[in-house]
Design a protein around this motif. Structure first.
Motif, PDB file in Angstrom:
ATOM      1  N   ILE A   1      -7.734  -3.522 -12.145  1.00 18.89           N
ATOM      2  CA  ILE A   1      -6.947  -4.699 -11.801  1.00 18.89           C
ATOM      3  C   ILE A   1      -7.102  -4.910 -10.301  1.00 18.89           C
ATOM      4  CG2 ILE A   1      -4.643  -5.705 -11.635  1.00 18.89           C
ATOM      5  CD1 ILE A   1      -3.839  -4.011 -14.058  1.00 18.89           C
ATOM      6  N   ARG A   2      -7.603  -6.052  -9.907  1.00 18.60           N
ATOM      7  CA  ARG A   2      -7.766  -6.327  -8.480  1.00 18.60           C
ATOM      8  C   ARG A   2      -6.481  -6.905  -7.921  1.00 18.60           C
ATOM      9  NH1 ARG A   2      -9.966 -10.069  -4.803  1.00 18.60           N
ATOM     10  NH2 ARG A   2     -10.519 -11.638  -6.365  1.00 18.60           N
ATOM     11  N   LEU A   3      -6.107  -6.460  -6.713  1.00 23.42           N
ATOM     12  CA  LEU A   3      -4.885  -6.916  -6.061  1.00 23.42           C
ATOM     13  C   LEU A   3      -5.209  -7.863  -4.915  1.00 23.42           C
ATOM     14  CD1 LEU A   3      -2.855  -3.574  -5.821  1.00 23.42           C
ATOM     15  CD2 LEU A   3      -2.787  -5.297  -7.638  1.00 23.42           C
ATOM     16  N   VAL A   4      -4.417  -8.919  -4.819  1.00 24.49           N
ATOM     17  CA  VAL A   4      -4.515  -9.851  -3.701  1.00 24.49           C
ATOM     18  C   VAL A   4      -3.169  -9.857  -2.993  1.00 24.49           C
ATOM     19  CG1 VAL A   4      -4.813 -12.259  -3.017  1.00 24.49           C
ATOM     20  CG2 VAL A   4      -6.243 -11.292  -4.824  1.00 24.49           C
ATOM     21  N   HIS A   5      -3.197  -9.716  -1.682  1.00 21.89           N
ATOM     22  CA  HIS A   5      -1.985  -9.733  -0.864  1.00 21.89           C
ATOM     23  C   HIS A   5      -2.053 -10.942   0.063  1.00 21.89           C
ATOM     24  CE1 HIS A   5       1.029  -8.473   2.097  1.00 21.89           C
ATOM     25  NE2 HIS A   5       1.435  -7.534   1.228  1.00 21.89           N
ATOM     26  N   PRO A   6      -0.923 -11.618   0.315  1.00 31.23           N
ATOM     27  CA  PRO A   6      -0.950 -12.760   1.232  1.00 31.23           C
ATOM     28  C   PRO A   6      -1.500 -12.424   2.613  1.00 31.23           C
ATOM     29  CG  PRO A   6       1.124 -12.701   0.024  1.00 31.23           C
ATOM     30  CD  PRO A   6       0.402 -11.435  -0.298  1.00 31.23           C
ATOM     31  N   ASP A   7      -1.329 -11.167   3.020  1.00 35.63           N
ATOM     32  CA  ASP A   7      -1.884 -10.704   4.292  1.00 35.63           C
ATOM     33  C   ASP A   7      -3.177  -9.945   4.008  1.00 35.63           C
ATOM     34  OD1 ASP A   7      -2.547  -9.607   6.702  1.00 35.63           O
ATOM     35  OD2 ASP A   7      -0.709  -8.415   6.934  1.00 35.63           O
ATOM     36  N   PRO A   8      -4.335 -10.516   4.367  1.00 31.90           N
ATOM     37  CA  PRO A   8      -5.606  -9.852   4.051  1.00 31.90           C
ATOM     38  C   PRO A   8      -5.794  -8.515   4.761  1.00 31.90           C
ATOM     39  CG  PRO A   8      -5.964 -11.742   5.486  1.00 31.90           C
ATOM     40  CD  PRO A   8      -4.524 -11.799   5.062  1.00 31.90           C
ATOM     41  N   THR A   9      -4.966  -8.222   5.755  1.00 33.57           N
ATOM     42  CA  THR A   9      -5.083  -6.946   6.474  1.00 33.57           C
ATOM     43  C   THR A   9      -4.128  -5.883   5.906  1.00 33.57           C
ATOM     44  OG1 THR A   9      -3.422  -7.517   8.147  1.00 33.57           O
ATOM     45  CG2 THR A   9      -5.702  -8.201   8.572  1.00 33.57           C
ATOM     46  N   TRP A  10      -3.460  -6.186   4.815  1.00 36.48           N
ATOM     47  CA  TRP A  10      -2.457  -5.272   4.242  1.00 36.48           C
ATOM     48  C   TRP A  10      -3.039  -3.889   3.976  1.00 36.48           C
ATOM     49  CZ3 TRP A  10      -2.207  -4.296  -1.447  1.00 36.48           C
ATOM     50  CH2 TRP A  10      -1.148  -3.444  -1.804  1.00 36.48           C
ATOM     51  N   MET A  11      -2.339  -2.881   4.485  1.00 42.98           N
ATOM     52  CA  MET A  11      -2.636  -1.472   4.210  1.00 42.98           C
ATOM     53  C   MET A  11      -1.404  -0.875   3.536  1.00 42.98           C
ATOM     54  SD  MET A  11      -5.661  -0.272   5.202  1.00 42.98           S
ATOM     55  CE  MET A  11      -5.364   1.467   5.527  1.00 42.98           C
ATOM     56  N   PRO A  12      -1.488  -0.476   2.284  1.00 44.56           N
ATOM     57  CA  PRO A  12      -0.307   0.043   1.583  1.00 44.56           C
ATOM     58  C   PRO A  12       0.287   1.269   2.282  1.00 44.56           C
ATOM     59  CG  PRO A  12      -2.110  -0.359   0.056  1.00 44.56           C
ATOM     60  CD  PRO A  12      -2.679  -0.505   1.429  1.00 44.56           C
ATOM     61  N   THR A  13       1.601   1.282   2.380  1.00 46.45           N
ATOM     62  CA  THR A  13       2.326   2.449   2.877  1.00 46.45           C
ATOM     63  C   THR A  13       2.748   3.269   1.668  1.00 46.45           C
ATOM     64  OG1 THR A  13       3.138   1.212   4.792  1.00 46.45           O
ATOM     65  CG2 THR A  13       4.302   3.233   4.200  1.00 46.45           C
ATOM     66  N   LEU A  14       2.148   4.427   1.503  1.00 47.34           N
ATOM     67  CA  LEU A  14       2.375   5.243   0.316  1.00 47.34           C
ATOM     68  C   LEU A  14       3.307   6.406   0.641  1.00 47.34           C
ATOM     69  CD1 LEU A  14      -1.275   5.247  -1.066  1.00 47.34           C
ATOM     70  CD2 LEU A  14       0.630   3.747  -1.688  1.00 47.34           C
ATOM     71  N   PRO A  15       4.007   6.927  -0.371  1.00 46.75           N
ATOM     72  CA  PRO A  15       5.004   7.978  -0.121  1.00 46.75           C
ATOM     73  C   PRO A  15       4.376   9.251   0.415  1.00 46.75           C
ATOM     74  CG  PRO A  15       4.609   7.700  -2.472  1.00 46.75           C
ATOM     75  CD  PRO A  15       3.917   6.576  -1.795  1.00 46.75           C
ATOM     76  N   GLY A  16       5.131   9.914   1.286  1.00 47.68           N
ATOM     77  CA  GLY A  16       4.690  11.203   1.809  1.00 47.68           C
ATOM     78  C   GLY A  16       5.065  12.328   0.868  1.00 47.68           C
ATOM     79  N   ASP A  17       4.728  13.544   1.248  1.00 46.24           N
ATOM     80  CA  ASP A  17       5.000  14.700   0.415  1.00 46.24           C
ATOM     81  C   ASP A  17       6.500  14.891   0.193  1.00 46.24           C
ATOM     82  OD1 ASP A  17       2.315  15.227   0.250  1.00 46.24           O
ATOM     83  OD2 ASP A  17       2.324  16.600   1.964  1.00 46.24           O
ATOM     84  N   GLN A  18       6.847  15.307  -1.030  1.00 45.21           N
ATOM     85  CA  GLN A  18       8.230  15.600  -1.383  1.00 45.21           C
ATOM     86  C   GLN A  18       8.271  16.925  -2.120  1.00 45.21           C
ATOM     87  OE1 GLN A  18      10.080  12.317  -3.445  1.00 45.21           O
ATOM     88  NE2 GLN A  18       9.018  10.811  -2.177  1.00 45.21           N
ATOM     89  N   ALA A  19       9.403  17.612  -2.008  1.00 45.89           N
ATOM     90  CA  ALA A  19       9.507  18.954  -2.575  1.00 45.89           C
ATOM     91  C   ALA A  19       9.407  18.958  -4.094  1.00 45.89           C
ATOM     92  CB  ALA A  19      10.831  19.587  -2.143  1.00 45.89           C
TER      93      ALA A  19
END
Length: 293
Positions: A139-157
């Motif tokens: 599935i291809r994703l399109v974001h209104p901001d072409p420079t979008w870099m997803p912020t993904l969750p960090g490590d959790q216990a």
């Protein structure tokens, strides 16, 4: 206007409302025979792609629930469906959350795999895709901001991020729970729901959110208050081809299924999408979010 042109216009109008695509694109598809009165929105041709799309819906419906923004009930504002694949426009306020919920992870506290098995985020700014490692789905994703870099969750216990420790190969637990085994009817019906994101979003038009959840892997429930009636939403989904019997269909279909439409129950085989209104919950929800003191 000739009858043929008028039919194309009607089909294009249904397609535009369901997907959010410009009318001229839908009209061109109607002229080329890619969409018809019985199927105004293109289906995914491959069973694996339908299963992948269905699993995306079931994860997001359960995880987003009534926490959406801008009425994007599954996190998407527009769909560009073709028989080969799907392009989805993400709502900018929900894009990071959508990707984070879909990426597979192990819950080390309660057990079980969360997210979509085998799904990985690939590409880069302007060309992000949700890719299935197991069966060549995408599935291809399109974001209104072409420079979008997803912020993904960090490590959790209490979480082990499968996608982070095995970015290019599926881990064993991912291949043990293939979404392709969910059933033909569920894959057809719920994949179609994703391809009608714009129409689905009309349920969240009044307050920007709606309650969404699943009944296991059988189906999806969409519950809202101050928008169109449930019978009207059900009728529009049916008109968009949501419950149309697919070509070559070999499954059973309840002969009474059409009679349940007025109650917001949309069936294909054993699969079910329920759309219904509930009492207005705007004030309680605003209080829950800290908007009312």
């Amino acid at each position: 206007m000739s009858k043929r042109t008028n039919n194309r216009h009607r089909v294009a109008t249904i397609c535009r409302r369901a997907t959010g695509l410009p009318h001229h694109i839908c009209h061109r598809w109607a002229g080329e025979g890619l969409i018809t009165r019985t199927q105004p929105v293109p289906d995914a041709a491959r069973a694996a792609q339908r299963a992948f799309e269905a699993h995306v819906v079931l994860v997001l419906a359960d995880r987003l629930r009534h926490e959406q923004a801008g009425g994007a009930l599954l996190g998407f504002t527009r769909a560009e469906p073709t028989s080969e694949g799907l392009v989805l426009t993400v709502h900018p306020a929900m894009a990071d959350r959508v990707v984070s919920e879909l990426l597979p992870r192990l819950d080390t506290r309660y057990g079980g795999l969360r997210g979509v098995p085998g799904l990985r985020l690939v590409g880069g700014p302007g060309r992000w895709s949700l890719s299935g490692l197991v069966d060549d789905t995408c599935i291809r994703l399109v974001h209104p901001d072409p420079t979008w870099m997803p912020t993904l969750p960090g490590d959790q216990a209490d979480t082990a991020y499968v996608w982070r420790r095995s970015p290019r190969r599926p881990e064993g637990i991912e291949t043990e729970s293939p979404h392709a085994s969910w059933g033909e009817a569920r894959d057809w019906l719920i994949s179609r729901l994703l391809r009608r994101s714009s129409l689905v979003n009309e349920a969240g038009a009044a307050h920007g959110w709606a309650n969404t959840y699943t009944h296991g892997s059988r189906g999806v429930v969409i519950e809202w208050c101050c928008a169109m009636g449930s019978a009207q939403m059900a009728e529009r989904l049916v008109r968009s081809g949501l419950t149309a019997v697919p070509p070559g269909w070999t499954g059973d279909q309840d002969p009474e299924a059409g009679n349940w439409t007025r109650y917001g129950k949309l069936q294909l085989g054993e699969a079910l999408v329920t759309v219904r209104q509930a009492p207005c919950a705007e004030q309680p929800m605003r209080a829950l979010r800290g908007g009312v003191r």
